[in-house]
Design an enzyme around this catalytic site. Structure first.
Site, PDB file in Angstrom:
ATOM      1  CG  ASP A 217      -0.603  -5.003 -16.725  1.00  0.00           C
ATOM      2  OD1 ASP A 217      -1.147  -4.329 -15.833  1.00  0.00           O
ATOM      3  OD2 ASP A 217       0.135  -5.967 -16.500  1.00  0.00           O
TER       4      ASP A 217
ATOM      5  CG  HIS B  15       2.582  -2.552 -15.255  1.00  0.00           C
ATOM      6  ND1 HIS B  15       2.188  -3.759 -14.726  1.00  0.00           N
ATOM      7  CD2 HIS B  15       3.691  -2.810 -15.997  1.00  0.00           C
ATOM      8  CE1 HIS B  15       3.008  -4.709 -15.143  1.00  0.00           C
ATOM      9  NE2 HIS B  15       3.930  -4.164 -15.915  1.00  0.00           N
TER      10      HIS B  15
ATOM     11  N   GLY C  59       0.797  -1.228   0.000  1.00  0.00           N
ATOM     12  CA  GLY C  59       0.000   0.000   0.000  1.00  0.00           C
ATOM     13  C   GLY C  59       0.820   1.265   0.000  1.00  0.00           C
ATOM     14  CB  SER C  60       4.332   2.166  -0.771  1.00  0.00           C
ATOM     15  OG  SER C  60       4.543   1.766  -2.093  1.00  0.00           O
TER      16      SER C  60
ATOM     17  CD  GLU D 169       5.200   1.605  -9.140  1.00  0.00           C
ATOM     18  OE1 GLU D 169       4.048   1.445  -8.718  1.00  0.00           O
ATOM     19  OE2 GLU D 169       6.046   0.703  -9.145  1.00  0.00           O
TER      20      GLU D 169
ATOM     21  CG  ASN E 264      -3.057  -1.066 -12.730  1.00  0.00           C
ATOM     22  OD1 ASN E 264      -2.930  -1.159 -11.506  1.00  0.00           O
ATOM     23  ND2 ASN E 264      -2.350  -1.812 -13.566  1.00  0.00           N
TER      24      ASN E 264
HETATM   25  C1  GRF Z   1       3.540  -1.295  -7.475  1.00  0.00           C
HETATM   26  O1  GRF Z   1       4.806  -1.569  -8.001  1.00  0.00           O
HETATM   27  C2  GRF Z   1       2.527  -1.157  -8.588  1.00  0.00           C
HETATM   28  O2  GRF Z   1       3.060  -0.627  -9.756  1.00  0.00           O
HETATM   29  C3  GRF Z   1       2.126  -2.582  -8.840  1.00  0.00           C
HETATM   30  O3  GRF Z   1       2.105  -3.159  -7.566  1.00  0.00           O
HETATM   31  C4  GRF Z   1       2.993  -2.477  -6.691  1.00  0.00           C
HETATM   32  C5  GRF Z   1       2.223  -2.054  -5.490  1.00  0.00           C
HETATM   33  O4  GRF Z   1       3.061  -1.517  -4.517  1.00  0.00           O
HETATM   34  N1  GRF Z   1       0.915  -2.659  -9.604  1.00  0.00           N
HETATM   35  P1  GRF Z   1       2.439  -0.848  -3.221  1.00  0.00           P
HETATM   36  O5  GRF Z   1       1.504  -1.854  -2.582  1.00  0.00           O
HETATM   37  O6  GRF Z   1       1.743   0.395  -3.634  1.00  0.00           O
HETATM   38  O7  GRF Z   1       3.622  -0.576  -2.331  1.00  0.00           O
END
Ligand code: GRF
Length: 219
Positions: A152, A111, A14-15, A181, A109
């Site tokens: 995706d 990715h 959940g970062s 991200e 989403n």
């Molecule tokens: C991220 O790398 C996202 O791109 C992918 O899953 C991961 C989730 O990371 N779809 P987090 O749970 O948000 O830390």
């Protein structure tokens, strides 16, 4: 500017959810995260939601063995929370047809690669970064895209490149991509809110999700 009322669907740490919550808290985004849904009751995402006082719903094959029930329950929870955008952030399950059609063009989403490279079924977590290294790519990155029935494959909204460095492991590369991200997801949401990234018009007129609702630009 219409507030972004967001549901975040997440299975893991959940970062990205954390960075979205932070962006609302500091005023970079207007609105709030109204609901978090996870298929993993013990995920970091569920913990972060509870800590932030956000409604957290556990929805899985354990809580709802029938996929159709699960889909209807998800759709009903989203509607009840009044969200106008759904953000997948490490959500490991496919969405059901009812949710996809009700929120068509309103589900995005992130990715951890430059789609269409290194996407699709089975491409998640460190597997993505290992594939980048195995392919000998010199750069990778992150992509935010609209969600459709396939993994995706929906239209790409934003991308940002990240260099692959000598000696990178899947873990070191993944950590570098994850930082990007966090920025890219929030910046994409800000651009959607500002009307700089127009989403297709609402398939269900009258629900308050139309294109002109988002930013200052009229449709
Ligand atoms: C991220 O790398 C996202 O791109 C992918 O899953 C991961 C989730 O990371 N779809 P987090 O749970 O948000 O830390």
């Amino acid at each position: 500017m219409t507030p972004l009322l967001v549901a975040v669907l997440a299975s893991g740490s959940g970062s990205n959810l954390g960075s979205i919550i932070g962006a609302f808290a500091c005023g970079q985004l207007r609105g709030s995260v109204k609901l978090v849904i996870s298929n993993n009751s013990r995920s970091g995402a569920m913990r972060r939601a509870r800590e932030a006082g956000i409604s957290a719903l556990h929805l899985s094959s354990k809580t709802h063995p029938d996929p159709g029930d699960r889909d209807r329950c998800m759709c009903a929870a989203l509607e009840a929370s009044g969200v106008n955008l759904i953000c997948l952030a490490g959500y490991m399950k496919k969405l059901g047809p009812e949710t996809l059609s009700r929120y068509s063009n309103r589900i995005i989403n992130i990715h951890p690669a430059l789609l269409p490279r290194h996407g699709g079924k089975g491409m998640y977590g460190e597997r993505v970064h290992r594939a980048v290294l195995d392919a000998g790519d010199t750069e990778t990155g992150a992509t935010v895209h609209l969600v459709d029935e396939e993994y995706d494959q929906g239209p790409i909204l934003t991308q940002r490149k990240v260099p692959v460095c000598p000696g990178d492991t899947a873990a070191s590369l993944g950590a570098r991509v994850l930082k990007v991200e966090h920025q890219l997801y929030v910046e994409t949401l800000a651009a959607i809110q500002a009307g700089q990234i127009p989403l297709e018009s609402d398939p269900c007129p009258g629900t308050g999700l139309g294109q002109g609702e988002w930013g200052e630009q009229a449709p």
